[in-house]
Scaffold this active site. Sequence first.
Site, PDB file in Angstrom:
ATOM      1  N   LYS A 193       0.835  -1.211   0.000  1.00  0.00           N
ATOM      2  CA  LYS A 193       0.000   0.000   0.000  1.00  0.00           C
ATOM      3  C   LYS A 193       0.865   1.254   0.000  1.00  0.00           C
ATOM      4  CE  LYS A 193      -2.358  -1.074   3.808  1.00  0.00           C
ATOM      5  NZ  LYS A 193      -1.772  -2.389   4.168  1.00  0.00           N
ATOM      6  N   ARG A 249      -9.874   0.295   8.735  1.00  0.00           N
ATOM      7  CA  ARG A 249      -9.484  -1.077   9.069  1.00  0.00           C
ATOM      8  C   ARG A 249     -10.584  -1.829   9.793  1.00  0.00           C
ATOM      9  NH1 ARG A 249      -3.588   0.067   9.078  1.00  0.00           N
ATOM     10  NH2 ARG A 249      -2.411  -1.851   9.354  1.00  0.00           N
ATOM     11  N   ARG A 263      11.406  -5.830   4.944  1.00  0.00           N
ATOM     12  CA  ARG A 263      11.264  -4.407   5.261  1.00  0.00           C
ATOM     13  C   ARG A 263      11.803  -4.116   6.664  1.00  0.00           C
ATOM     14  NH1 ARG A 263       5.251  -2.129   5.012  1.00  0.00           N
ATOM     15  NH2 ARG A 263       5.058  -3.171   7.008  1.00  0.00           N
ATOM     16  N   ARG A 312      11.034  -0.802  12.473  1.00  0.00           N
ATOM     17  CA  ARG A 312       9.769  -0.992  13.179  1.00  0.00           C
ATOM     18  C   ARG A 312       9.764  -2.315  13.934  1.00  0.00           C
ATOM     19  NH1 ARG A 312       4.978   0.091   8.894  1.00  0.00           N
ATOM     20  NH2 ARG A 312       3.890  -1.164  10.463  1.00  0.00           N
ATOM     21  N   ARG A 320      -0.584  -9.522  13.113  1.00  0.00           N
ATOM     22  CA  ARG A 320      -1.123  -8.453  12.253  1.00  0.00           C
ATOM     23  C   ARG A 320      -1.936  -9.044  11.101  1.00  0.00           C
ATOM     24  NH1 ARG A 320       4.196  -5.351  10.830  1.00  0.00           N
ATOM     25  NH2 ARG A 320       2.872  -3.948   9.608  1.00  0.00           N
TER      26      ARG A 320
HETATM   27  P1  AMP Z   1       0.462   0.231   9.184  1.00  0.00           P
HETATM   28  O1  AMP Z   1       1.651   1.105   9.032  1.00  0.00           O
HETATM   29  O2  AMP Z   1      -0.723   0.689   8.371  1.00  0.00           O
HETATM   30  O3  AMP Z   1       0.759  -1.227   8.975  1.00  0.00           O
HETATM   31  O4  AMP Z   1      -0.002   0.369  10.710  1.00  0.00           O
HETATM   32  C1  AMP Z   1       0.839   0.014  11.781  1.00  0.00           C
HETATM   33  C2  AMP Z   1       0.019  -0.202  13.047  1.00  0.00           C
HETATM   34  O5  AMP Z   1      -0.665   1.008  13.382  1.00  0.00           O
HETATM   35  C3  AMP Z   1      -1.076  -1.260  12.950  1.00  0.00           C
HETATM   36  O6  AMP Z   1      -0.579  -2.567  13.195  1.00  0.00           O
HETATM   37  C4  AMP Z   1      -2.041  -0.804  14.032  1.00  0.00           C
HETATM   38  O7  AMP Z   1      -1.539  -1.126  15.321  1.00  0.00           O
HETATM   39  C5  AMP Z   1      -1.969   0.711  13.889  1.00  0.00           C
HETATM   40  N1  AMP Z   1      -2.966   1.228  12.915  1.00  0.00           N
HETATM   41  C6  AMP Z   1      -2.698   1.806  11.720  1.00  0.00           C
HETATM   42  N2  AMP Z   1      -3.820   2.166  11.093  1.00  0.00           N
HETATM   43  C7  AMP Z   1      -4.837   1.807  11.934  1.00  0.00           C
HETATM   44  C8  AMP Z   1      -6.258   1.886  11.847  1.00  0.00           C
HETATM   45  N3  AMP Z   1      -6.863   2.404  10.758  1.00  0.00           N
HETATM   46  N4  AMP Z   1      -6.979   1.404  12.884  1.00  0.00           N
HETATM   47  C9  AMP Z   1      -6.388   0.887  13.982  1.00  0.00           C
HETATM   48  N5  AMP Z   1      -5.053   0.751  14.119  1.00  0.00           N
HETATM   49  C10 AMP Z   1      -4.280   1.221  13.097  1.00  0.00           C
END
Ligand code: AMP
Length: 192
Positions: free
Chosen positions: A14, A89, A128, A134, A146
């Site tokens: 993404k 999400r 990554r 991270r 996840r």
């Molecule tokens: P990402 O970078 O999109 O993979 O997000 C990293 C982490 O941030 C996720 O594993 C969640 O813990 C949190 N997170 C990101 N976006 C959301 C969302 N829309 N709703 C809830 N938690 C989120």
Amino acid sequence: MLNLVLFGPPGAGKGTQSDKVIEKYHLTHLSTGDLLRKHISEGTALGKLAQKYTDEGNLVPDQVVIDMVDQKMQDTLDTNGFIFDGFPRTVKQAEALDELMNKNNSPISGMVSLEVPDQELKNRILERGKTSGRADDQDIAKIENRIQVYKDETLPVVNYYQNQQKYFNIHGVGGIDDIFNKIIEVLDRLPT
Ligand code: AMP
């Protein structure tokens, strides 16, 4: 306005594809993962709350994320549209997003879902993790959590957009430009 939801499991590409879409269509990037990481690195109250969830790969509570998105949209005055990356999400988030967009008379144009098999996701995230720094990219148990959270809590969002005839799925394995071309084909047919 072109308002796009770029959807898919962690590691689907993404972020990579968002960069390319933004360059071509000049959209405003709204990545909830990026916004949360910024709060965490700045040590804000929101960041402190969020970190407990992000560290384990669990979802941050809906209202926290929804308010953060609302704020970011209010702070963005001039735009050709938004690309939502990692949001919504949950179905509750999808409903809240529709409300925010309706308030601004600027509905979601479509949702593009990148579909990638689990093993490929795990390989990509671990790769990554070597450079992203991270914690949630470096531990296989967190990565698997996840992916499971995606299946349990996020996949129902597909149905939400399917019911609105806004769902487009794309096979997300292959060359970055080939995948981007498939996204362009969808975007160029969307109502703006
Ligand atoms: P990402 O970078 O999109 O993979 O997000 C990293 C982490 O941030 C996720 O594993 C969640 O813990 C949190 N997170 C990101 N976006 C959301 C969302 N829309 N709703 C809830 N938690 C989120």
